[in-house]
Design an enzyme around this catalytic site. Structure first.
Site, PDB file in Angstrom:
ATOM      1  N   SER A 120       3.433  87.626 105.784  1.00 15.45           N
ATOM      2  CA  SER A 120       3.296  88.873 105.020  1.00 15.45           C
ATOM      3  C   SER A 120       1.888  89.358 105.287  1.00 15.45           C
ATOM      4  O   SER A 120       0.990  88.556 105.600  1.00 15.45           O
ATOM      5  CB  SER A 120       3.469  88.626 103.516  1.00 15.45           C
ATOM      6  OG  SER A 120       3.035  89.743 102.758  1.00 15.45           O
ATOM      7  N   TYR A 133       2.113  84.394  95.177  1.00 17.81           N
ATOM      8  CA  TYR A 133       2.542  84.940  96.468  1.00 17.81           C
ATOM      9  C   TYR A 133       1.373  85.000  97.444  1.00 17.81           C
ATOM     10  O   TYR A 133       1.458  84.544  98.581  1.00 17.81           O
ATOM     11  CB  TYR A 133       3.120  86.336  96.250  1.00 17.81           C
ATOM     12  CG  TYR A 133       3.736  86.956  97.480  1.00 17.81           C
ATOM     13  CD1 TYR A 133       4.974  86.536  97.957  1.00 17.81           C
ATOM     14  CD2 TYR A 133       3.096  87.980  98.166  1.00 17.81           C
ATOM     15  CE1 TYR A 133       5.554  87.118  99.078  1.00 17.81           C
ATOM     16  CE2 TYR A 133       3.664  88.570  99.286  1.00 17.81           C
ATOM     17  CZ  TYR A 133       4.889  88.127  99.738  1.00 17.81           C
ATOM     18  OH  TYR A 133       5.458  88.711 100.856  1.00 17.81           O
ATOM     19  N   LYS A 137       1.123  82.657 100.770  1.00 17.39           N
ATOM     20  CA  LYS A 137       1.204  83.339 102.058  1.00 17.39           C
ATOM     21  C   LYS A 137      -0.036  83.088 102.908  1.00 17.39           C
ATOM     22  O   LYS A 137       0.054  83.001 104.140  1.00 17.39           O
ATOM     23  CB  LYS A 137       1.442  84.841 101.858  1.00 17.39           C
ATOM     24  CG  LYS A 137       2.840  85.158 101.341  1.00 17.39           C
ATOM     25  CD  LYS A 137       3.927  84.680 102.312  1.00 17.39           C
ATOM     26  CE  LYS A 137       5.306  85.118 101.904  1.00 17.39           C
ATOM     27  NZ  LYS A 137       6.356  84.717 102.869  1.00 17.39           N
TER      28      LYS A 137
END
Length: 239
Positions: A120, A133, A137
């Site tokens: 991402s 997140y 990531k």
């Protein structure tokens, strides 16, 4: 989402595709559509990865490319539940580690293989409102980079796919914050798949469907104070 789009693009170019998803019906639907093999299960677990790799090897005799594409987005910061942090780590990071553990032996023996890690842009930058997140990531990107450096000279190509907003259920789940930050620039999963196909031709490590991310990443490295200042400005505009 991105996984289904990749499956369709690869199949259209002649690849034999094995489709994995926790949702067995979804996996079978895509597999039936493209003439592939459905191998539903939990690719974040060691047993799930072993079953997936075993099914692919049994059907096709080898695996040329593994797409570590599963991911979740948990919101919150340090106050987020332990379970949210644990799920983020297991799915966004350890799924990649376990997949690499399963496929590397055959690739190193053959001297050839390709690992596509769906990370991402949050792995290069950050995602406001979602510490689990962002942190996981970054870890996924770190693992992909480590793999690339360690095994490139033994025939293994590693690539990290780092889009910003993509019109999938994951973006929908981010709610108002995600829409404000990513909605205007969000692209379709098919556009991401097209970018991946183009990147297979030159083996670039970072695949950036949103080219502007490269500039943000460079600014973050060269002038972190300036970059963080811009992000704080965005943060102040969030609900």
């Amino acid at each position: 989402g991105i996984g289904a789009a990749l499956c369709r693009r690869f199949a259209a170019h002649g690849a034999a595709v094995v489709v994995n998803d926790l949702d067995a019906e979804a996996a079978r639907s895509v597999a039936d559509e493209i003439g592939g093999l459905a191998a539903p299960g939990d690719a974040a677990t060691e047993d799930g990865v072993a079953e997936l790799v075993g099914a692919a090897n049994e059907r096709h005799g080898r695996i040329d490319m593994f797409c570590a594409n599963a991911g979740i987005g948990e919101s919150g910061g340090p106050e987020a539940a332990e379970s949210a942090w644990e799920r983020s780590w297991e799915i966004n990071v350890m799924a990649h580690v376990r997949a690499a553990r399963a496929v590397l032996p055959q690739w190193l023996e053959r001297g050839q293989g390709r690992f596509l890690s769906t990370v991402s842009a949050a792995g290069l930058l950050t995602m406001l409102g979602s510490a689990p997140y962002s942190v996981s990531k970054h870890a996924a990107l770190g693992f992909a980079e480590w793999l690339a450096i360690t095994y490139a000279d033994r025939g293994v190509t590693v690539q990290a796919l780092c889009p910003q907003g993509v019109r999938t259920n994951l973006l929908d789940d981010t709610g108002e914050t995600g829409k404000l930050l990513l909605g205007d620039s969000a692209i379709e999963p098919e556009q991401v798949a097209d970018e991946v196909l183009a990147a297979l031709g030159d083996d670039r490590f970072l695949i950036l469907p949103h080219p502007e991310v490269a500039g943000y990443y460079a600014l973050r490295a060269a002038e972190p104070g300036k970059w963080q200042g811009g992000m704080r400005k965005l943060q102040r505009g969030l609900p």
